[in-house]
Design a protein around this motif. Structure first.
Motif, PDB file in Angstrom:
ATOM      1  N   TRP A  24      27.011  12.149 -24.681  1.00 17.65           N
ATOM      2  CA  TRP A  24      26.460  12.536 -23.386  1.00 17.65           C
ATOM      3  C   TRP A  24      26.479  14.053 -23.222  1.00 17.65           C
ATOM      4  O   TRP A  24      25.532  14.647 -22.706  1.00 17.65           O
ATOM      5  CB  TRP A  24      27.265  11.864 -22.271  1.00 17.65           C
ATOM      6  CG  TRP A  24      26.832  12.217 -20.877  1.00 17.65           C
ATOM      7  CD1 TRP A  24      27.326  13.218 -20.099  1.00 17.65           C
ATOM      8  CD2 TRP A  24      25.812  11.578 -20.095  1.00 17.65           C
ATOM      9  NE1 TRP A  24      26.697  13.241 -18.878  1.00 17.65           N
ATOM     10  CE2 TRP A  24      25.747  12.246 -18.854  1.00 17.65           C
ATOM     11  CE3 TRP A  24      24.954  10.508 -20.316  1.00 17.65           C
ATOM     12  CZ2 TRP A  24      24.872  11.874 -17.846  1.00 17.65           C
ATOM     13  CZ3 TRP A  24      24.077  10.156 -19.308  1.00 17.65           C
ATOM     14  CH2 TRP A  24      24.043  10.823 -18.096  1.00 17.65           C
TER      15      TRP A  24
ATOM     16  N   GLY B 156      23.011  15.051 -21.511  1.00 18.02           N
ATOM     17  CA  GLY B 156      22.517  13.918 -20.750  1.00 18.02           C
ATOM     18  C   GLY B 156      22.259  14.228 -19.294  1.00 18.02           C
ATOM     19  O   GLY B 156      21.313  13.705 -18.691  1.00 18.02           O
TER      20      GLY B 156
ATOM     21  N   GLU C   5      27.045   6.564 -15.487  1.00 19.28           N
ATOM     22  CA  GLU C   5      27.148   7.338 -16.723  1.00 19.28           C
ATOM     23  C   GLU C   5      27.156   6.448 -17.957  1.00 19.28           C
ATOM     24  O   GLU C   5      26.663   6.846 -19.020  1.00 19.28           O
ATOM     25  CB  GLU C   5      28.412   8.202 -16.690  1.00 19.28           C
ATOM     26  CG  GLU C   5      28.351   9.346 -15.688  1.00 19.28           C
ATOM     27  CD  GLU C   5      29.625  10.147 -15.649  1.00 19.28           C
ATOM     28  OE1 GLU C   5      29.598  11.285 -15.139  1.00 19.28           O
ATOM     29  OE2 GLU C   5      30.674   9.645 -16.123  1.00 19.28           O
TER      30      GLU C   5
END
Length: 637
Positions: A276, A281, A511
């Motif tokens: 991420w 991200g 997430e």
């Protein structure tokens, strides 16, 4: 001389002299470029923290923390070494690092320009033109270092000058690779080595140039009848193998995160957190927000940037250089054109807030190279028959570098006040002016990165106002920042635990790609902010910096102060005047662009709000002073 006897000293003297002359010709122009550029950039380097990402990057380098995505691990590690220099403040040491690598990028440009001085097929290289050619290449390198965008990023704590220097080293190795000559595999490994290091600094810019590198290699192999699939794959494999040491820098991220550093952006100690963070991200949504209108507008701005950096004369020389490369080194021209095209298309589509021109630095470096090749074509071009042509050629050889030198000296003298960051204290004053109006232990809610980033440095490194609870509402949307607040503002988060718990659970589901209710998550987000305000009032002050989510703090009275709104639980009471902000410095024309477009706007807007508030409560004389200040800031260039 009989067999077995040593050659006499006189017979070896010309050979030794030739070697020393060759070494001098190879080293002296890049060295002169480096010294001149380093002196210029060091003199202009910021001595203090600046706006944008400077404060956060300095903090990450000094304390070995985790910087914002993608983490810039190699920059952080090299910056940590520079932070140990016994010179000035940590902020200046990281600015000095940028200056060193900015000068290195300029020196590598000069070296590449000299290597590009190849004669036309069948013609000897004119020896008489070496001095003007060397001077021309040196001036191109130093002019690049003194150009607005390269000079700006080489005088503040930023990742881009290091990235540009590594790009120059990779291009230098790739252009010296001859697929038709024996024993060239090591050069490809060196190309990969510099590419790997660059990926450890700012990987997106290298991904944008990857098609250009790969296509240039493919064309080089095909030209020498080695374009078979196996040969191409082996060449790519050697580059990939050489990149492994640089890619190992990313192992720093999970290692540093496992230490629980004070700034643990993204918490990349798990595979999901690592991916991420490295893949940025949290920024991917910005790519989908691009539009053709923004693309055209940004493309026009980038075109103006090109013209400003190269000048019309330089642009003509770059066109001539492109023609020369297309005629004699077509794979090199493909490298430049495809790489510049990909980088500029991305920079134009991705509407980056403050550092869009930084993504174009490698393309500017390559364009300066084309400009140098065009100048070399004029200096080293074919001489015709007749003394009149030779005389004009000699005049051109001597005149072109002298004209370029005069133009560059004039450009440096004219632009140095605008590029000089040595006295830039806008970021420090901005933080100090905001917090001057906040009592000890107060809460500041903000979305302004130009305030928050330098505050991280000043608070953590210099110990300025560690009592203040500064909460970045943009970062509050991520679980790593909630964990950060648990450590840095534990008392506040403990008081908000009831509202914070369901919000944190929703953020983690988002997430991790699990199902979540967006409206419910937004309600929990607003509830957490309201809980922070309620937990602070009335014992501690709460200040809000605009912009902020609509509806937040609606139950309170908003009293405009110098740079913030102070929230009051009831009707406003008489209170002392706020501390005088240092707004006069924002009237200067040689400010960092972000200071003009963002910081100055905050000072002007809040001055107008303060004037309107004072007018409403009958303090007309004081209102007139604040209104005059607002108008002065709005009229500033």
């Amino acid at each position: 001389m009989s067999a077995g006897t040593l050659p006499d000293r006189e017979s070896t003297a010309p050979l030794a002299e030739s070697r020393w002359m060759e070494l001098f010709r190879t080293v002296s122009p890049p060295l002169a470029t480096f010294v001149a550029a380093a002196a210029f950039l060091t003199a202009a380097a910021a001595r203090d923290v600046t706006l944008v990402d400077s404060g956060e990057l300095i903090l990450a380098a000094v304390e070995l923390d985790i910087a914002h995505p993608p983490g810039f691990p190699l920059y952080v590690l090299v910056g940590h070494l520079f932070s140990w220099l016994p010179i000035g403040s940590p902020a200046f040491r990281l600015s000095l690092m940028s200056a060193v690598f900015g000068a290195s990028a300029a020196a590598l440009l000069t070296m590449l320009c000299l290597r590009s001085r190849s004669p036309s097929p069948g013609l000897p290289q004119p020896e008489a033109s070496w001095w003007p050619a060397a001077l021309w290449c040196t001036l191109v390198g130093t002019a690049f270092a003194g150009s607005p965008s390269p000079a700006f990023y080489a005088t503040v704590a930023e990742v881009y000058s290091l990235n540009t220097a590594l790009f120059g080293a990779a291009v230098l190795c790739l252009t010296s690779w001859d697929p038709g000559a024996p024993k060239q595999d090591a050069r490809l490994i060196w190309v990969g080595f510099w590419v790997g290091l660059g990926l450890g600094v700012h990987h997106i810019s290298w991904v944008l140039w990857a098609p250009a590198f790969m296509l240039s290699m493919f064309l080089g192999l095909r030209r020498h009848d080695r374009g078979r699939a196996l040969s191409v794959l082996l060449a790519y494999g050697r580059v990939a193998f050489g990149s492994l040491p640089g890619l190992c820098a990313y192992a720093y991220l999970p290692w540093a995160s496992s230490r629980q550093p004070w700034l643990n952006w993204g918490s990349p100690d798990s595979w999901h957190g690592f991916w991420w963070h490295v893949s940025a991200g949290q920024y991917r949504s910005y790519l989908s927000q691009g539009s053709w209108t923004i693309f055209r507008q940004n493309l026009m701005e980038l075109g103006g940037l090109w013209l400003d950096h190269l000048t019309p004369l330089g642009l003509l020389l770059a066109m001539l250089g492109a023609w020369v490369l297309g005629k004699h080194h077509p794979r090199t021209l493909v490298l430049v054109l495809v790489g510049c095209g990909c980088a500029l298309a991305y920079a134009a589509w991705y509407d980056i807030a403050e550092d869009g021109d930084a993504y174009a630095l490698p393309a500017l470096w390559a364009s300066a190279w084309l400009c140098a090749v065009g100048g070399l074509r004029l200096i080293d071009g074919r001489s015709g028959e007749g003394s009149s042509i030779d005389g004009r050629r000699a005049l051109l050889r001597a005149g072109l570098p002298l004209i370029a030198a005069a133009l560059w000296i004039w450009q440096v003298m004219d632009r140095f006040p605008d590029l000089d960051r040595s006295k830039d204290q806008v970021a420090r004053h901005y933080v100090e002016d905001v917090l001057a109006d906040v009592q000890r232990g107060g809460l500041v809610l903000t979305k302004d990165w130009q305030f928050h980033a330098p505050f991280l440095y000043l608070s953590r490194i210099e110990g300025f106002r560690p009592d203040a609870h500064v909460v970045n509402l943009n970062l509050l949307r991520y679980s790593w920042y909630l964990s950060h607040l648990d450590r840095s503002a534990g008392d506040l988060m403990t008081a908000c635990a009831e509202a914070g718990r369901p919000y944190a659970e929703g953020v983690k589901r988002w997430e991790q790609g699990q199902a979540f209710d967006a409206d419910e998550l937004t309600r929990h987000y607003h509830a957490l902010i309201e809980a922070m305000i309620a937990a602070s009032l009335p014992d501690r002050e709460v200040h809000v910096m605009v912009p902020i989510e609509t509806g937040v703090g609606a139950a309170y009275t908003w009293i405009p102060r110098a740079l913030t709104y102070r929230l009051h639980p009831g009707a406003p009471k008489p209170e002392p005047e706020p501390a005088e902000p240092r707004w006069q410095a924002l009237l200067l024309d040689n400010l960092q662009p972000t200071a003009k477009t963002k910081v100055r706007r905050v000072y002007g807007f809040m001055a107008a709000q303060r004037a309107q508030f004072l007018q409403a409560i009958g303090r007309k004389q004081e209102a007139a002073i604040w209104l005059e200040r607002s108008r002065a800031l709005e009229a500033a260039p």
